[in-house]
Structures are given as C-alpha cells and as structure tokens.
Design a protein around this motif. Structure first.
Motif, PDB file in Angstrom:
ATOM      1  N   ASN A   4      -7.086  -6.276  -0.264  1.00 34.53           N
ATOM      2  CA  ASN A   4      -7.387  -6.130  -1.592  1.00 34.53           C
ATOM      3  C   ASN A   4      -6.696  -6.249  -3.212  1.00 34.53           C
ATOM      4  OD1 ASN A   4      -9.913  -6.572  -0.781  1.00 34.53           O
ATOM      5  ND2 ASN A   4     -10.745  -4.103  -0.355  1.00 34.53           N
ATOM      6  N   TYR A  51      -7.889  -3.461   4.846  1.00 32.20           N
ATOM      7  CA  TYR A  51      -8.722  -2.921   3.589  1.00 32.20           C
ATOM      8  C   TYR A  51      -8.154  -2.869   2.275  1.00 32.20           C
ATOM      9  CZ  TYR A  51     -11.729  -2.270   7.605  1.00 32.20           C
ATOM     10  OH  TYR A  51     -12.471  -2.555   8.514  1.00 32.20           O
ATOM     11  N   LEU A  52      -7.236  -1.375   1.684  1.00 29.11           N
ATOM     12  CA  LEU A  52      -6.853  -1.956   0.773  1.00 29.11           C
ATOM     13  C   LEU A  52      -5.729  -2.749   0.488  1.00 29.11           C
ATOM     14  CD1 LEU A  52      -6.449  -0.159  -1.582  1.00 29.11           C
ATOM     15  CD2 LEU A  52      -4.772   1.968  -0.648  1.00 29.11           C
ATOM     16  N   THR A  95       0.880  -1.070  -0.116  1.00 28.75           N
ATOM     17  CA  THR A  95      -0.071   0.150   0.353  1.00 28.75           C
ATOM     18  C   THR A  95       0.539   1.105  -0.361  1.00 28.75           C
ATOM     19  OG1 THR A  95      -1.949  -0.897   1.573  1.00 28.75           O
ATOM     20  CG2 THR A  95      -1.545   1.274   1.033  1.00 28.75           C
ATOM     21  N   ALA A 146      -6.265   0.801   7.211  1.00 31.71           N
ATOM     22  CA  ALA A 146      -6.727   0.530   5.548  1.00 31.71           C
ATOM     23  C   ALA A 146      -5.364  -0.204   4.770  1.00 31.71           C
ATOM     24  CB  ALA A 146      -6.829   1.986   5.010  1.00 31.71           C
ATOM     25  N   SER A 152     -12.280  -1.273  -1.290  1.00 34.58           N
ATOM     26  CA  SER A 152     -11.691  -0.283  -0.321  1.00 34.58           C
ATOM     27  C   SER A 152     -12.858   0.976  -0.500  1.00 34.58           C
ATOM     28  CB  SER A 152     -10.889  -0.231  -1.345  1.00 34.58           C
ATOM     29  OG  SER A 152      -9.642  -1.680  -1.590  1.00 34.58           O
ATOM     30  N   ASP A 166     -15.344   0.056   2.161  1.00 30.23           N
ATOM     31  CA  ASP A 166     -15.244  -0.813   4.104  1.00 30.23           C
ATOM     32  C   ASP A 166     -14.006   0.600   4.500  1.00 30.23           C
ATOM     33  OD1 ASP A 166     -16.299  -2.737   2.873  1.00 30.23           O
ATOM     34  OD2 ASP A 166     -14.103  -3.789   2.407  1.00 30.23           O
ATOM     35  N   VAL A 203     -11.749  -3.571  -6.720  1.00 31.44           N
ATOM     36  CA  VAL A 203     -10.350  -2.773  -5.057  1.00 31.44           C
ATOM     37  C   VAL A 203     -10.805  -1.368  -5.449  1.00 31.44           C
ATOM     38  CG1 VAL A 203      -7.907  -2.261  -5.288  1.00 31.44           C
ATOM     39  CG2 VAL A 203      -8.584  -4.001  -5.926  1.00 31.44           C
TER      40      VAL A 203
END
Length: 469
Positions: free
Chosen positions: A439, A435-436, A227, A431, A457, A460, A453
């Motif tokens: 994904n 989440y991100l 990320t 995150a 994302s 969420d 995605v």
C-alpha cells in the motif's frame, strides 16, 4: 545491513575495505538485517549444535566455566569479525571453547528452536525475529540486570516479551541524513538549516528548481525496506513502531498520517526517485546527482564507501530533521541481537561469550574497531552499549567517501537519541510484504491516498495478523 525485524546487517551490512561476495550477500540479507523474516515451513535437517540435555542458565560459576559452546552467525563478514573476539575471550575463560558457525539463520534457527534438534547454544538474530520466537528463548532478565542502565533503551524494549528480556542487544542502526554537499552548495542550501522535514522538502524544491531532472529524495521500491523506512520516520515522532506497548496497532495515528503525507508530497511533487536500495538504478541516481538528500539508516554509507565513484568525497552526513521543534532527530531502522535457545545445552557458556563481546571494552573494540576484516573499523552499525558510544573515543576512523567527516561523532549522537518504546510485532514482515508495504508503494505511485493506506492497511493487518496472532 545490521536494525528491525531480521537483522539488517546482520544488522546492517558490514562494509569496509574487504569488499567481496560476502558483502554482497549482506545486501541480499538487508531485509533481515533490520527487520527480518521469521522462517516458516517444514523442519530442516539438523544443523550444527549440541544435542546434550539443556542446562539451567546460571548453573555455572564463571570462574569455573569449561566446555564447548556452538554459536550461530550468518555466514558473512560479520562472522569473521566476531572470530576476532575469540582470542580475548579464551584468555578470560581458558577452559571454554566457542565454535562460531556460519548458517542460514532465518531458515534454520526457527525450526531448531521449536524442535530442539541441532539447536545451537546461542545465535545471532534479527531484532524483528526475536519476539516471534520468544517462547523458545532463554529468559535473560537476571543476567542483563546489571547492564540495563548501560544499554540503549529501545534495544531493551525490542527484546522484551511479557516482561521477559529474551535477547542480548548488539547494534543500533540510527537514522541519519546523507547529502551531497556539492549539490546543496550549488543550490545555495545550507545543510545546517535542514532541521525540519518541511525544510528538507524546501531544499529538494530548490535543487529541482536548478535541475529539472533532479529527484533529490529516494523513495524505496522494496515493500519491506520501504516499511522499515516509514517506521524510522514514525519512531522519531511517537517512540513506537507499528504497535504500542500493549500491542495495539498505531497506524491510525497522527504520527503515521504526518509521515505518509510527507512521503506523498515528495512523490506528488516529483521530488522522489523510485528505486531499490543498492540497486543499479539507485547507485546511478545518487552517484550521478539525481539523488542528493537521503534520510536513511547509518548503513547507507555502504554505498558511499563501496559503490559510488564520481561522487566520492562529496557526501556528508548529519542528524535527521525533526518533525516538531525540539523533537527527536533520530529513529531506528534495522538492528540485531543475540539469543540463547531455551533448549541450549550450554547456555552459560553462550552468555559468557556474548557478555564479553557486547559489554567488555576488549570485546566491542574488537568488533567495531580496527580489525583484520575492516582495518578502518566496522562503520555500518554502532554498539547498543552507551559507554561504548563515546563521541570522544571513536572506534572507527573517518570515511574518505564522506570527505573524512567524523561519522562516529554524528552516529553516536543519533544512536543515543533514538526514542525508547520501539517494539516489533512477530508478524511485522508479513505486514510489510503483504499489506502496509504494497500500500505504501501505491501511495508513492499516486494510486492510493494517505487515508486509504491507513484504512486498508489497518483493516487487513488487524484481521489477518493481529486477530490471528
């Protein structure tokens, strides 16, 4: 190791001739180095620090400063480096004693900030953790006013909360392009032409066409670091990260769609090597030639210097490609700053040390230049002070692992080119890890589309993090 949510080297891993356990510890803290996690949970036992009643910042005249300040660092090589700053500081302020203490900052600092129990007078802190603790930090806006123009703007942005500057920027972790000059030469790829991300894809295709086993571009398997890598790519395009200046999510934007689509092409065409940064697999891939094109933070040279054997001397470094003609050729990936708790007993003494260490030539030269820990200089990060980023006045020496190329010249140009406006929400790590980040892994594994995605994302993160912040 050091961006930015926690500090990724302490901002990024500090690397040099003094290899050892502490350096490996820095790698384990990599997620903290650029974008670190804010610690949560029950209050821990009181850590070293002053228990005296807090004083107002600015109540001490510098020429009359006296007393003792306790400053926290991670217990690693960087702590040793900053201890080298103490002699010149003491010469300037002979009546001030500073105690630099190594602690587990991500675990101990947040609860200390909240309770005030055992709180230090100042602390090293990952950029990604600063804004999450803003209400417990001293407002440094007035003290920093004279240094604003001499500080890389994105570092000021990432330390500003509701107009209050609550962190003292320390390092920059610019994105760069590392590449194997021998492999590019054999594939007849001219590195000077890698000025766009489309050109980088074409280069990867040429290399794979010559060697079917090649996977030139690394695709990070750790959700947090992946990320952060994505944020570097997006920061280049729109000068923000996961949120804009108003705190609004930026996932559903062309910048994210463009970056995610590019990543998907790398994965779908078999141009990417799936592995974790500094893991055994990635080291083998890069050292053995499977990986040869690495758009990553400056601290990738930790691997070039400290772990690669067969390929040492064949690596080179340049500016990142741009997304559009004339666009930014650098982005941020990691970083750290210094903070002064609102309940600190000696905030003025802490400020004086940080001012000396960060903004005075004798301070930043002691940190980034040749020192007892790193004889060739600290070269896995760069200062956030513009006057220290002079391409003609290198603070560290060329790296043999890069064929004695002048990393300082390349890196300083990149640091000064990082777009302004980068902000890190207090919930970034959640995150990235929940989440991100997961994904993004599914995208690279061919299990999610770009649209999915972004949609999932966004939903969420907005529901579970933004709306609950």
């Amino acid at each position: 190791m050091s961006s930015s949510s926690s500090d990724h080297r302490a901002a990024a891993p500090a690397v040099g001739p003094a290899a050892g356990t502490s350096r490996r510890s820095l790698l384990r803290l990599m997620g903290a180095a650029g974008i670190g996690a804010a610690a949560t949970g029950a209050l821990s036992a009181c850590a070293p620090g002053s228990s005296a009643a807090p004083k107002a910042l600015g109540s001490t005249v510098p020429t009359q400063a006296k007393g003792t300040a306790t400053l926290w660092f991670r217990d690693d090589d960087l702590l040793k480096v900053f201890r080298g700053v103490v002699p010149s500081f003491t010469k300037k302020y002979p009546k001030v004693t500073v105690k630099l203490v190594g602690v587990d900052i991500d675990t101990k600092l947040p609860p200390a900030l909240i309770s005030g129990a055992g709180v230090p007078d100042g602390s090293f802190f990952g950029d990604g953790s600063v804004l999450g603790q803003a209400e417990h930090l001293t407002d440094l806006t007035a003290q920093m006013s004279k240094y604003r123009a001499d500080t890389v703007q994105y570092k000021l942005d990432s330390n500003t909360s509701d107009g209050r500057l609550v962190g003292i920027p320390w390092d920059t972790d610019p994105g760069l392009l590392y590449y194997r000059e021998d492999i590019l030469s054999a594939a007849k790829v001219d590195p000077s032409q890698l000025t766009s991300y489309d050109a980088l894809l074409d280069a990867a295709r040429e290399i794979k066409g010559r060697d079917a086993k090649a996977r030139p571009i690394p695709l990070e398997q750790d959700p947090n670091l992946a990320t952060q890598w994505l944020m570097m790519l997006v920061n280049q395009q729109q000068g923000t990260g996961l949120v804009d200046a108003k705190g609004k999510l930026t996932l559903d934007t062309d910048a994210f769609r463009t970056a995610l689509t590019w990543i998907k092409k790398v994965a779908d065409e078999g141009l990417g090597a799936r592995s974790k940064f500094a893991g055994t697999a990635q080291i083998a891939q890069a050292d053995g030639g499977t990986v040869s094109l690495v758009p990553w933070a400056i601290w990738y040279n930790f691997l070039v210097q400290g772990t690669f054997k067969k390929s040492t001397g064949h690596w080179r470094v340049g500016q990142l490609p741009a997304w559009t003609p004339g666009g930014a050729r650098s982005g941020v990936m990691g970083g750290s700053s210094f903070v002064i708790p609102a309940k600190a007993a000696e905030p003025d003494l802490a400020w004086l040390f940080y001012e000396h260490a960060v903004y005075s030539p004798e301070g930043y030269k002691a940190v980034f230049g040749s020192n007892s820990v790193y004889p060739n200089g600290l070269n896995t990060a760069l200062p956030s002070v513009k006057s220290a980023l002079d391409p003609a006045s290198p603070l560290f020496k060329p790296l043999p692992g890069l064929g004695n190329q002048n990393l300082w010249e390349v890196g300083t140009k990149a640091s000064l080119a990082i777009p302004a406006g980068y902000r890190i929400p207090s919930w970034f790590t959640q995150a990235a890890t929940t989440y991100l980040g997961p994904n993004l892994q599914k995208l690279m594994d061919g299990k999610m589309s770009v649209a999915d995605v972004i949609k999932k994302s966004t939903s969420d993160i907005q529901t579970n993090l933004v709306d609950r912040a």
